[in-house]
Design a protein around this motif. Structure first.
Motif, PDB file in Angstrom:
ATOM      1  N   GLY A  78      47.047  33.033  18.355  1.00  0.00           N
ATOM      2  CA  GLY A  78      48.251  33.176  17.528  1.00  0.00           C
ATOM      3  C   GLY A  78      48.138  32.830  16.018  1.00  0.00           C
TER       4      GLY A  78
ATOM      5  N   GLN B 224      55.855  21.477  21.393  1.00  0.00           N
ATOM      6  CA  GLN B 224      55.189  22.444  22.312  1.00  0.00           C
ATOM      7  C   GLN B 224      53.879  22.368  22.304  1.00  0.00           C
ATOM      8  OE1 GLN B 224      57.271  22.725  19.593  1.00  0.00           O
ATOM      9  NE2 GLN B 224      57.639  24.952  19.013  1.00  0.00           N
TER      10      GLN B 224
ATOM     11  N   GLY C 200      50.012  23.927  23.637  1.00  0.00           N
ATOM     12  CA  GLY C 200      48.910  25.229  23.621  1.00  0.00           C
ATOM     13  C   GLY C 200      47.495  24.460  24.292  1.00  0.00           C
TER      14      GLY C 200
ATOM     15  N   MET D 263      55.081  34.031  24.329  1.00  0.00           N
ATOM     16  CA  MET D 263      54.968  32.772  23.418  1.00  0.00           C
ATOM     17  C   MET D 263      53.489  32.562  22.919  1.00  0.00           C
ATOM     18  SD  MET D 263      57.492  29.747  25.059  1.00  0.00           S
ATOM     19  CE  MET D 263      57.548  30.494  26.888  1.00  0.00           C
ATOM     20  N   ASP D 264      53.214  33.465  21.818  1.00  0.00           N
ATOM     21  CA  ASP D 264      51.690  33.379  21.557  1.00  0.00           C
ATOM     22  C   ASP D 264      51.349  32.070  20.938  1.00  0.00           C
ATOM     23  OD1 ASP D 264      51.926  36.303  22.149  1.00  0.00           O
ATOM     24  OD2 ASP D 264      52.329  36.812  20.042  1.00  0.00           O
TER      25      ASP D 264
ATOM     26  N   LEU E 259      50.793  29.551  22.767  1.00  0.00           N
ATOM     27  CA  LEU E 259      50.942  28.612  24.059  1.00  0.00           C
ATOM     28  C   LEU E 259      50.155  29.024  25.054  1.00  0.00           C
ATOM     29  CD1 LEU E 259      54.444  27.481  23.426  1.00  0.00           C
ATOM     30  CD2 LEU E 259      52.668  26.717  22.260  1.00  0.00           C
TER      31      LEU E 259
ATOM     32  N   THR F 269      57.410  31.287  20.253  1.00  0.00           N
ATOM     33  CA  THR F 269      56.608  30.144  20.056  1.00  0.00           C
ATOM     34  C   THR F 269      57.444  28.984  19.427  1.00  0.00           C
ATOM     35  OG1 THR F 269      54.775  31.641  20.414  1.00  0.00           O
ATOM     36  CG2 THR F 269      54.471  29.296  19.708  1.00  0.00           C
TER      37      THR F 269
END
Length: 652
Positions: free
Chosen positions: A393, A500, A502, A555-556, A558, A603
């Motif tokens: 991302g 969120q 990653g 969802m780039d 993550l 994201t």
């Protein structure tokens, strides 16, 4: 002295006994295998704190004759984990020497350091039963001095240590029981503690190997060599027997560390036989998790003001907005909804620039011996170094932008699932882009092999032997939370924070932040894509657990299969609940935010998608109860990115 067996003895599966061959090799390292990192002298009756990186050696030296030093040790990045003198006495001995280890406090209980050299190793017991390097007693302090003499004296070891750690954000309450280096003590026939003159001579030393990143502090005791009593009928002025102590820190050749990895915290799962009634305990739906007992909270660490000061000097710095979204709050049935909107941060469309810029400049500054200030770094690093990163991302884009600022080359590794648009914006920064067959984790594995004398890997996740840079990335995110504290209405704090996840770097920064807020600690909810829920899997298993590829979410950023090893210790105790969302739920959250005037990508909307699912999914009643969701709940969500502008509109 009795010969009754020791109570704390190793069992079959114990990890107490170190690898003696390894530590003998470390202790015998020749001068050309040691690179000096830092050396200084602590004057008499004073104190100083310093850092020792994991895998380095530190030596305490009697530079001018006998002198006692009172040593405190903390985990550099988590001061709640610190030296535990009493447990070390039980696991090792009351007076430590070569190959003994200093153990940390609960709930971590791992070796912080291992002694690899002791010039006084053969001393004791002497004719009085005295031995050196004492863990029986503790530091002298002005409180006990007042108790024993009725007078105040401010240069006791406790006071020296208190002053020494203030620059690191620690206080008197962080000072703890010590290792009395070079001090000779024992128990007399009345089972009372005695101290006698130190047997150290000029050049005597105690050397130890740092098992984790350490913050150390040492006081040169105002009692000097303790040949003159501090209290009692024979007490006198010991100033004439007070001397300095020297500190040396050495980095070891990598070959000497072959096979060594920093020890993990104790694997006990911290349940303490605390469970909920059986009717409320089962969690058969593997798309969510909630803690069975109240979270202990992440380490309460101070915000890294150095990173914030750095960011404020960068061109284009200004705080990003904290939006109050009353219509969405009413829609989700909560009392308040704040959104920290990171759609434009230092000219980039995401929060990632905070961590990447700080980590790049710190790493380069360490390499060339400069301050991490772009204008000072640029003439020293331009054309000499290459910055490397893997990305799913915005992290790689931020590293590439920083490299362009500094005039260094840059190489970014992308998993093949990322679209051409992501690659194009990174190439526009002048970076080389390499597409990797496989997942984000495959890209990380390849990038990790690139470090050399002129190539620096700037990753926001860690692996064995590589922790300093990703910790710096996390420190860089502190700026975001300092802004939030200034932007929240007076007297108001969130009850629930949604983040969120990653690899967990941002979530780690959030967990640290909520733990240092006054009053009741906000609950922390982690949100992940359905097929890349590495944190949720790990929380359910109680240990780091991979979410296997393929990771198909759009969802780039993550789509990560593993929690960062440096994030897991914090998140394992600091996250209250976790749940997954799919792309349809994230897309719906994008639409909802757009109606409230907030533009973001999927994201960035993942946290709001988690709130939507939390408040609307009828199967999540237990989760809502445990998080205390009601019409009065105040929620903070992080909108971590905006929508990238068309290429022709971007800063060239």
């Amino acid at each position: 002295m009795g010969s009754y067996p020791a109570a704390y003895q190793s069992g079959t599966n114990a990890t107490l006994v170190p690898d003696l061959d390894f530590y003998r090799r470390i202790g015998a390292a020749s001068p050309h295998q040691r690179t000096p990192v830092e050396s200084f002298v602590i004057p008499p009756r004073s104190g100083r704190a310093w850092e020792v990186p994991a895998g380095a050696l530190c030596r305490i030296v009697a530079v001018d004759g006998p002198q006692v030093g009172d040593l405190n040790v903390w985990h550099r990045h988590n001061p709640r984990e610190r030296m535990w003198a009493s447990r070390t006495r039980q696991l090792q001995r009351a007076h430590v020497s070569t190959y003994d280890r200093i153990w940390s406090t609960l709930p971590y209980l791992r070796p912080l350091l291992t002694i690899t050299g002791d010039s006084l190793e053969g001393y004791g017991p002497d004719e009085h039963g005295g031995r050196v390097h004492d863990l029986l007693g503790t530091r002298c302090d002005p409180y006990v001095n007042r108790l024993l003499t009725g007078e105040d004296f401010d240069l006791h070891c406790h006071s020296n240590l208190t002053r020494a750690v203030l620059p690191y954000g620690l206080t008197e309450q962080d000072v703890h029981d010590v290792l009395n280096v070079f001090q000779c003590t024992g128990l007399n026939d009345d089972d009372r503690y005695f101290m006698k003159a130190s047997p150290a001579h000029r050049g005597d030393f105690l050397e130890f190997f740092a098992e984790v990143d350490l913050l150390c502090a040492l006081s040169t005791c105002p009692g000097g060599d303790l040949s003159i009593p501090l209290w009692g009928p024979d007490a006198g002025d010991p100033s004439e027997v007070c001397r300095p102590l020297g500190i040396e820190v050495h980095r070891l050749d990598a070959a000497l560390l072959d096979g060594w990895t920093p020890p993990e915290p104790a694997p006990y799962r911290k349940r303490h036989d605390m469970t909920l009634p059986s009717a409320d305990r089962p969690q058969h739906d593997r798309t969510w998790w909630v803690r069975e007992s109240p979270a202990t909270g992440a380490p309460a660490e101070p915000l890294d003001t150095a990173a914030t000061d750095f960011h404020r000097t960068l061109p284009g710095y200004e705080p990003t907005p904290l939006r109050d979204l009353p219509e969405l709050a009413a829609h989700y049935g909560v009392g308040r909804l704040w959104a920290k909107v990171e759609s434009t941060r230092l000219g980039m469309p995401s929060f990632k620039m905070l961590g990447a810029s700080w980590a790049c400049c710190r790493a380069l500054a360490d390499r060339v011996g400069s301050r991490p200030i772009p204008d000072e770094l640029r003439p020293l690093v331009a054309g000499r170094f290459t910055l490397v990163a893997a990305t799913d991302g915005n992290h790689g884009h931020a590293v590439a932008r920083t490299a362009r600022w500094l005039g260094t080359a840059c190489r970014i590794y992308l998993p093949e699932a990322l679209g051409a648009e992501r690659a194009a914006v990174i190439k526009e920064e002048g970076a080389e882009v390499i597409t990797v067959e496989g997942s984000y984790d495959d890209a990380i594995a390849l990038a990790a092999t690139q470090e050399d004398d002129t190539t620096l890997v700037i990753s926001d996740t860690a692996w064995p032997g590589y922790e300093r840079v990703p910790r710096t990335v996390i420190d860089g995110y502190a700026t975001l939370f300092g802004e939030i504290e200034e932007q929240l209405p007076d007297g108001e704090l969130p009850d629930l924070v949604i983040v969120q996840v990653g690899v967990g770097a941002l979530a780690t920064a959030v967990a640290r932040w909520v733990s240092r807020l006054p009053g009741r600690r906000p609950r922390l909810l982690a949100v992940e894509p359905t097929d890349a829920a590495c944190l949720l899997r790990s929380l359910r298993a109680g240990t780091p657990t991979e979410a296997p590829a393929p990771h198909r979410s759009t969802m780039d950023g993550l789509n990560c299969g593993n929690v960062s090893p440096i994030a897991w210790p914090t998140l394992s105790v600091g996250v209250d609940a976790a749940l997954t969302v799919d792309d349809a739920q994230a897309a719906a959250a994008v639409t909802g935010l757009r109606s409230a005037g907030v533009t973001t990508a999927m994201t960035g909307a993942a946290g709001i998608a988690g709130l939507d699912r939390l408040t609307s999914d009828t199967a999540l009643d237990q989760l809502r109860r445990r998080l205390d969701i009601s019409p009065n709940t105040r929620v903070l969500a992080l909108i971590t990115e905006g929508v990238p502008a068309p290429r022709r509109e971007r800063d060239q």
